[in-house]
Design an enzyme around this catalytic site. Structure first.
Site, PDB file in Angstrom:
ATOM      1  N   LYS A 170       0.830  -1.203   0.000  1.00  0.00           N
ATOM      2  CA  LYS A 170       0.000   0.000   0.000  1.00  0.00           C
ATOM      3  C   LYS A 170       0.865   1.254   0.000  1.00  0.00           C
ATOM      4  O   LYS A 170       0.613   2.193  -0.769  1.00  0.00           O
ATOM      5  CB  LYS A 170      -0.938   0.002   1.208  1.00  0.00           C
ATOM      6  CG  LYS A 170      -1.826   1.240   1.305  1.00  0.00           C
ATOM      7  CD  LYS A 170      -2.940   1.034   2.310  1.00  0.00           C
ATOM      8  CE  LYS A 170      -2.424   0.968   3.734  1.00  0.00           C
ATOM      9  NZ  LYS A 170      -1.898   2.284   4.201  1.00  0.00           N
ATOM     10  N   ASP A 198      -6.688   1.697   1.017  1.00  0.00           N
ATOM     11  CA  ASP A 198      -6.718   1.884   2.461  1.00  0.00           C
ATOM     12  C   ASP A 198      -8.102   1.508   2.966  1.00  0.00           C
ATOM     13  O   ASP A 198      -8.923   0.957   2.234  1.00  0.00           O
ATOM     14  CB  ASP A 198      -6.349   3.329   2.830  1.00  0.00           C
ATOM     15  CG  ASP A 198      -7.432   4.329   2.438  1.00  0.00           C
ATOM     16  OD1 ASP A 198      -8.357   3.954   1.674  1.00  0.00           O
ATOM     17  OD2 ASP A 198      -7.349   5.483   2.890  1.00  0.00           O
TER      18      ASP A 198
END
Length: 232
Positions: free
Chosen positions: A133, A151
């Site tokens: 991420k 997220d």
């Protein structure tokens, strides 16, 4: 920007035509969408994203203001050392482990990348504290690559709206990349985060003021705003 633990819903998948219309509406709602992290160079961006795991952007910005004044590059940050970095970020969750990772990250940037933030996924993910991420955020913002960092907000939106349902973060990421027009991928990352943060909230989505409700497939829409409390 914590990894989501939200359970995916059984919302059906939005059509590709609706996906484009959905994103066009978000573009109009957030024409100047960008990261809410405050940074001045690629290095500061990388550190801020590492620090933002399980922490809000607001808390990271408050902590890094003084940190970046003291150490705006890998050499000066490495000179602070783990304890020196920890001094500035004690208000952020998991600050001890984050200070440790940032100190090691700076050493590796100096030793392996001449003090520069690498522009490829493999090198980024090899850095301490950097997962997929974080790498996606840096590649998207710093290097203009069409990546999608999923997220907690984007994971929720992908499932709740039908934009890109998936049981795991990676499944939602892959679905978004496959379903979003390539030319919209970079800004879509910001549109979706801001929409999830301020409108399509986890506990009480504000559907009554949502610009994409026409295409959203969420069945339990809150169409009426809560009554405001008044003092008698």
């Amino acid at each position: 920007m914590a990894t989501s633990r939200t359970k995916p819903t059984t919302t059906p998948k939005m059509s590709l035509k609706a996906v484009r219309a959905f994103l066009n509406a978000l573009d109009k709602a957030h024409p100047d969408a960008r990261s809410e992290l405050i940074y001045h160079n690629h290095f500061e961006l990388l550190v801020s994203v590492v620090l933002s795991a399980q922490a809000t952007d607001v808390s990271v910005n408050k902590a890094t203001r003084a940190l970046y004044e003291k150490a705006p590059d890998p050499a000066s940050m490495a000179a602070l050392g783990e304890d020196g970095i920890a001094h500035y970020i004690r208000t952020i969750g998991l600050w001890r482990s984050k200070a440790h990772n940032v100190a090691l990250l700076c050493q590796q940037l100096l030793e392996k990348h001449n003090g520069h933030v690498p522009n490829n996924r493999e090198a980024l993910e090899a850095l301490p504290g950097v997962g997929r991420k974080t790498a996606n955020v840096v590649l998207n913002i710093a290097f203009d690559q069409p990546t999608m960092a999923v997220d907690t907000h984007i994971f929720r939106l992908g499932n709740r709206t039908g934009l890109a349902p998936g049981k795991t973060v990676r499944a939602v990421e892959d679905a978004l990349i496959a379903r979003i027009p390539k030319e919209m991928l970079r800004p879509a990352h910001h549109w979706l985060i801001l929409h999830g943060r301020y409108v399509c909230k986890a506990r009480t989505p504000e559907c009554w003021r949502c610009p994409v409700t026409e295409w959203c497939l969420y069945k339990e829409k809150n169409k009426i705003p809560p009554k405001s409390k008044t003092t008698p």
